[in-house]
Design an enzyme around this catalytic site. Structure first.
Site, PDB file in Angstrom:
ATOM      1  N   HIS A 199       0.224   2.330   3.545  1.00 42.12           N
ATOM      2  CA  HIS A 199      -1.229   2.454   3.558  1.00 42.12           C
ATOM      3  C   HIS A 199      -1.586   3.059   2.209  1.00 42.12           C
ATOM      4  O   HIS A 199      -1.059   4.125   1.854  1.00 42.12           O
ATOM      5  CB  HIS A 199      -1.682   3.359   4.713  1.00 42.12           C
ATOM      6  CG  HIS A 199      -3.167   3.397   4.906  1.00 42.12           C
ATOM      7  ND1 HIS A 199      -3.755   4.143   5.900  1.00 42.12           N
ATOM      8  CD2 HIS A 199      -4.190   2.780   4.247  1.00 42.12           C
ATOM      9  CE1 HIS A 199      -5.074   3.990   5.850  1.00 42.12           C
ATOM     10  NE2 HIS A 199      -5.354   3.175   4.848  1.00 42.12           N
ATOM     11  N   ALA A 200      -2.440   2.388   1.434  1.00 39.99           N
ATOM     12  CA  ALA A 200      -2.663   2.750   0.033  1.00 39.99           C
ATOM     13  C   ALA A 200      -2.922   4.245  -0.147  1.00 39.99           C
ATOM     14  O   ALA A 200      -3.843   4.801   0.452  1.00 39.99           O
ATOM     15  CB  ALA A 200      -3.837   1.943  -0.517  1.00 39.99           C
ATOM     16  N   HIS A 201      -2.110   4.887  -0.996  1.00 40.01           N
ATOM     17  CA  HIS A 201      -2.265   6.313  -1.264  1.00 40.01           C
ATOM     18  C   HIS A 201      -1.547   6.685  -2.555  1.00 40.01           C
ATOM     19  O   HIS A 201      -0.646   5.978  -3.004  1.00 40.01           O
ATOM     20  CB  HIS A 201      -1.701   7.155  -0.113  1.00 40.01           C
ATOM     21  CG  HIS A 201      -0.210   7.047   0.044  1.00 40.01           C
ATOM     22  ND1 HIS A 201       0.408   5.938   0.600  1.00 40.01           N
ATOM     23  CD2 HIS A 201       0.799   7.905  -0.282  1.00 40.01           C
ATOM     24  CE1 HIS A 201       1.725   6.121   0.612  1.00 40.01           C
ATOM     25  NE2 HIS A 201       1.987   7.292   0.078  1.00 40.01           N
ATOM     26  N   LEU A 202      -1.957   7.796  -3.130  1.00 37.08           N
ATOM     27  CA  LEU A 202      -1.303   8.372  -4.301  1.00 37.08           C
ATOM     28  C   LEU A 202      -0.992   9.832  -4.005  1.00 37.08           C
ATOM     29  O   LEU A 202      -1.663  10.472  -3.185  1.00 37.08           O
ATOM     30  CB  LEU A 202      -2.190   8.271  -5.550  1.00 37.08           C
ATOM     31  CG  LEU A 202      -2.533   6.856  -5.999  1.00 37.08           C
ATOM     32  CD1 LEU A 202      -3.908   6.455  -5.475  1.00 37.08           C
ATOM     33  CD2 LEU A 202      -2.502   6.733  -7.526  1.00 37.08           C
TER      34      LEU A 202
END
Length: 366
Positions: A199-202
């Site tokens: 799940h898109a994250h940084l």
């Protein structure tokens, strides 16, 4: 959940260097740190951060930190088989976290001064159109590797898989600019490069120690593209200086998109440092961004038995969270660089990618 509202006037490109003793914090730093500290006090982490010991190793001054609890008590990572693995709503994702894990929502005030409500009404061809506002959330990493370890989850409701988009690059650069702390860092692991959640994250965190990559010389390739070849794994280097947030976001997105389309695993790391090829202690500072194409890691194993650390975004930059006590004391520069080289691409594959990345860069030269 609090909103942190900001404008471009809150950005800080030039921060103090490591020789200066009096360094201010920004409102963003104070807000993030106070929220993180309260989350610790309220018991919302899987464990209390306990870095047992720190060693500075070798000529490149690798920062090795013994953090046994991260391996023992973190959530089991997802099984990852492809750089382009689709988002799976049944798997763990950040819409499933507890409300107490959310620190704040980043809200940028635009020049048109539209209200920052969740849904805006716009007119198109005489009909109403619902425009859903993106929510860019900052949440605690419940298995922290350093102080202030949080996750930036851009446009959380879009349920994007773990890919770098132009908008996620932009908001991460803006988040970096909101900090005045010389040790604030942001990074990204693609799938098959030790991302554990699809799940898109940084990642973002504070490391109050100087890393070699903050001032290492880089080689110019073309336009805004440079090469980092002084580390065990070669990669590409960029700087905000004279480039700007919008252009830098576009360039890095196009290169990361090329990686995605060609199933190339990759890691990205943002760090403060002097403008490229200036003196280590120069007061002319900016944001550096490193982007490494690397070998793919397939599966769910969090720590290989024969290695003291896994090679992801922080390790490629020289920060080594070590999870096995016996291996921590046995580390030296040769072993560190051998482990990192094992994750690097073969020269032939890297050079082929370098040529394609150079071509992408050429398209941005006006």
């Amino acid at each position: 959940m609090a909103q942190f509202t900001y404008t471009e006037s809150d950005f800080n490109e030039n921060t103090c260097n490591w020789q200066q003793t009096e360094c201010q914090q920004s409102k963003f730093d104070e807000t993030l740190q106070s929220g993180w500290d309260k989350a610790v006090e309220d018991g919302h982490f899987r464990y209390k951060l306990d870095i047992e010991e720190t060693r500075v190793i070798g000529s490149k001054k690798y920062i090795a930190q013994l953090n046994v609890k991260r391996a023992q008590e973190r959530r089991k990572p997802d099984v990852i088989e492809s750089v382009n693995q689709p988002f799976n709503p049944a798997s763990f994702n950040f819409l499933k976290i507890k409300p107490q894990e959310i620190l704040l929502e980043l809200v940028k005030e635009e020049d048109d001064s539209r209200p920052n409500n969740q849904v805006n009404q716009t007119q198109e061809n005489g009909t109403d159109k619902q425009e859903v506002k993106k929510r860019n959330l900052v949440v605690i990493n419940v298995s922290p590797l350093e102080y202030g370890h949080v996750l930036l989850v851009p446009d959380i409701d879009a349920c994007q898989p773990q890919v770098l988009t132009e908008s996620s690059m932009r908001v991460s650069l803006e988040m970096m600019l909101l900090s005045k702390h010389r040790g604030f860092r942001i990074g990204f692991n693609s799938l098959c490069a030790f991302a554990s959640v699809n799940h898109a994250h940084l990642h973002a965190y504070y490391l109050d120690r100087e890393l070699f990559v903050e001032s290492v010389p880089v080689k110019h390739i073309c336009g805004d593209l440079y090469e980092l070849d002084a580390m065990p794994a070669k990669g590409f280097a960029f700087q905000l200086h004279k480039t700007g947030v919008d252009k830098l976001s576009k360039i890095i997105f196009h290169i990361a998109d090329y990686f995605q389309k060609h199933e190339v695993a990759h890691n990205m790391y943002m760090i403060r440092g002097p403008v490229f090829n200036e003196d280590q202690h120069s007061t002319n500072r900016t944001i550096r961004v490193y982007l490494w194409p690397r070998k793919k890691f397939i599966g769910s194993m969090w720590l290989k038995d024969e290695e003291a650390f896994n090679v992801a975004l922080v390790e490629l930059a020289g920060h080594l969270p070590v999870k096995v006590k016996e291996m921590f004391y046995d580390l030296d520069e040769e072993k560190i660089e051998s482990t990192i080289r094992d994750a690097a691409l073969e020269d032939s594959e890297y050079n082929s990618i370098k040529q394609d990345v150079s071509n992408i860069c050429q398209s941005f030269i006006s």
